[in-house]
Design an enzyme around this catalytic site. Structure first.
Site, PDB file in Angstrom:
ATOM      1  N   GLU A 259       0.834  -1.197   0.000  1.00 14.18           N
ATOM      2  CA  GLU A 259       0.000   0.000   0.000  1.00 14.18           C
ATOM      3  C   GLU A 259       0.877   1.258   0.000  1.00 14.18           C
ATOM      4  O   GLU A 259       0.871   2.033   0.958  1.00 14.18           O
ATOM      5  CB  GLU A 259      -0.940  -0.011   1.210  1.00 14.18           C
ATOM      6  CG  GLU A 259      -0.232  -0.295   2.517  1.00 14.18           C
ATOM      7  CD  GLU A 259      -1.186  -0.608   3.651  1.00 14.18           C
ATOM      8  OE1 GLU A 259      -1.005  -0.020   4.730  1.00 14.18           O
ATOM      9  OE2 GLU A 259      -2.083  -1.443   3.456  1.00 14.18           O
ATOM     10  N   GLY A 261       2.271   4.934  -0.560  1.00 14.25           N
ATOM     11  CA  GLY A 261       1.716   6.278  -0.698  1.00 14.25           C
ATOM     12  C   GLY A 261       2.838   7.253  -0.988  1.00 14.25           C
ATOM     13  O   GLY A 261       3.037   7.714  -2.107  1.00 14.25           O
ATOM     14  N   CYS A 328       0.776  32.730  13.369  1.00 13.78           N
ATOM     15  CA  CYS A 328       1.056  33.396  14.635  1.00 13.78           C
ATOM     16  C   CYS A 328       1.467  32.379  15.708  1.00 13.78           C
ATOM     17  O   CYS A 328       0.896  32.305  16.784  1.00 13.78           O
ATOM     18  CB  CYS A 328      -0.156  34.197  15.091  1.00 13.78           C
ATOM     19  SG  CYS A 328       0.243  35.434  16.334  1.00 13.78           S
ATOM     20  N   TYR A 356       1.460  13.768   2.026  1.00 15.65           N
ATOM     21  CA  TYR A 356       1.124  14.267   3.358  1.00 15.65           C
ATOM     22  C   TYR A 356       1.440  15.754   3.508  1.00 15.65           C
ATOM     23  O   TYR A 356       1.905  16.190   4.556  1.00 15.65           O
ATOM     24  CB  TYR A 356       1.854  13.439   4.430  1.00 15.65           C
ATOM     25  CG  TYR A 356       1.550  11.976   4.309  1.00 15.65           C
ATOM     26  CD1 TYR A 356       0.333  11.468   4.733  1.00 15.65           C
ATOM     27  CD2 TYR A 356       2.453  11.100   3.706  1.00 15.65           C
ATOM     28  CE1 TYR A 356       0.035  10.119   4.589  1.00 15.65           C
ATOM     29  CE2 TYR A 356       2.153   9.745   3.553  1.00 15.65           C
ATOM     30  CZ  TYR A 356       0.940   9.271   3.992  1.00 15.65           C
ATOM     31  OH  TYR A 356       0.627   7.946   3.838  1.00 15.65           O
TER      32      TYR A 356
END
Length: 413
Positions: A259, A261, A328, A356
């Site tokens: 799998e 990614g 900030c 990601y």
């Protein structure tokens, strides 16, 4: 892609902006399939969580990839992108029985990672094939946040709970068609991966009707010049040999599944941001960009290092800069990094921004999420528009009459 192409994209679509090179995605997919050409049945299931834009999903589908999903929403995205249900596997963590039942009703393959839901699902749906996610108790991964196979991980069913697992399977008469593991991301030592695979093989011997064994992924890609990466070719040779030997002993030709990614999309991505301010302090020169960890949180969350280039001034004299954002809070992308001389208005390019990155973006500080562009066959194609203020408030409910009433009461007094 050339720097001139990236600069033109920033000029056309504004900044900040994410850019993905389809050619790199395709070459990474081919590299992985070639590494495991020694097995008869190979199934790559792209991990949608890495980069879930529907156009990217359609590209993966066109390559022959399956899809690994972790939420019912990713399942629905996959179906919308054209994946057949049987080519989608649902591998959630800690979700409700109801969500798993919804995925099963859509016809996708189910992967369960805890005994409680396994027993409930098996009791209600013994005829629906189920894959089981095992925790091999092997520590792998480049950061504690992405190492998921160790003994204290929330992921998977402990190998020490196999007797309990087998009792559930026996009592419910459920059909176990796959065994799965995932040790973590940014795996450097393939021997650790191979050691975990032996544990998975031993576990698989407990089930006689398997169709596939899923070894997860987590292969490391290089993040800077000279950086180490997972040796996919060596892993392919060694794991293929082990897998083929196991299939002979098992008496059935199983499918070897992964799998991936990050491995497929990370290096395809570029994040472009403009320099707002160059600020000199007593010891540091800050280059502050028109972005922050609302768009790219990985350096702050994982301590990841992304190569940063000044594509507006590629031949300028190198100086040391700390590249920071406009949020900030402290959002530092790089500290004292050597970069070609930066001026306000320059475009900085962050490499390895395909995995990601956008998928973890937010509206923190009420900032808009950036657009996404696919570079395909020498052309820039917009695959997500930049958000607007209307997008920001679309689902908010402004109950202003509550406070208008209070104000009137206060004035009346």
């Amino acid at each position: 892609m050339q720097a001139s192409d990236l600069l033109q994209i920033a000029k056309t679509y504004g900044d900040p902006v994410y850019v993905y090179d389809s050619e790199k995605i395709i070459s990474q997919y081919q590299r992985l399939t070639n590494a495991f050409k020694g097995v008869k049945k190979l199934q790559l299931n792209y991990a949608a969580k890495a980069l879930s834009n529907i156009t990217i999903l359609r590209l993966m589908n066109s390559l022959g990839s399956g899809l690994d999903t972790v939420s019912i929403q990713e399942v629905e995205l996959g179906l919308l992108a054209g994946f057949k249900p049987e080519n989608i596997i649902f591998t959630p963590n800690g979700v409700s029985l109801e969500e798993i039942e919804k995925a099963a009703a859509l016809g996708v393959r189910i992967n369960i990672d805890n005994l409680s839901v396994l027993e409930q699902f098996g009791g209600k749906h013994p005829d629906i094939p189920v894959c089981i996610r095992i925790n091999p108790h092997v520590m792998a991964g480049g950061n504690s946040n992405i190492s998921v196979g160790h003994i204290d991980s929330k992921f998977g069913i402990s190998i020490h709970q196999i007797p309990h697992l087998l009792r559930i399977v026996d009592l419910t008469k459920m059909n176990i068609n796959g065994i799965h593991m995932h040790t973590g991301s940014d795996i450097l030592d393939i021997d650790v991966f191979l050691y975990a695979s032996e544990i998975l093989f031993e576990t698989a011997k407990n089930f006689r009707n398997l169709d596939f064994i899923d070894f997860g992924s987590g292969f490391k890609v290089p993040y800077k010049d000279g950086d180490i990466e997972t040796n996919i070719e060596e892993l392919g040779k060694k794991l293929s040999t082990k897998f083929n030997t196991f299939c002979k002993e098992y008496g059935k030709e199983l499918t070897l599944a992964f799998e991936p990614g990050k491995f497929l999309v990370s290096e395809s991505g570029f994040f472009l941001a403009k320099v707002n301010v160059v600020k000199q302090t007593t010891s540091t020169v800050f280059a502050s960009i028109d972005s922050g960890f609302n768009h790219l949180i990985r350096p702050m969350l994982y301590g990841s290092s992304h190569k940063i280039k000044n594509i507006s001034n590629p031949k300028g004299r190198e100086r040391y800069y700390s590249v920071v954002g406009y949020i900030c809070e402290t959002d530092t992308f790089a500290s004292n990094r050597r970069i070609n001389e930066i001026s306000e208005g320059d475009i900085l390019c962050f490499h390895n921004a395909g995995a990601y990155c956008f998928t973890m973006a937010s509206n923190y500080n009420s900032r808009f999420r950036p657009p996404e562009v696919l570079w395909h066959n020498g052309k820039a194609i917009l695959i997500r528009e930049r958000e607007t203020f209307e997008d920001l408030i679309r689902n908010q409910v402004d109950v202003k009459e509550l406070f208008e009433t209070k104000q009137k009461v206060a004035l009346a007094k």
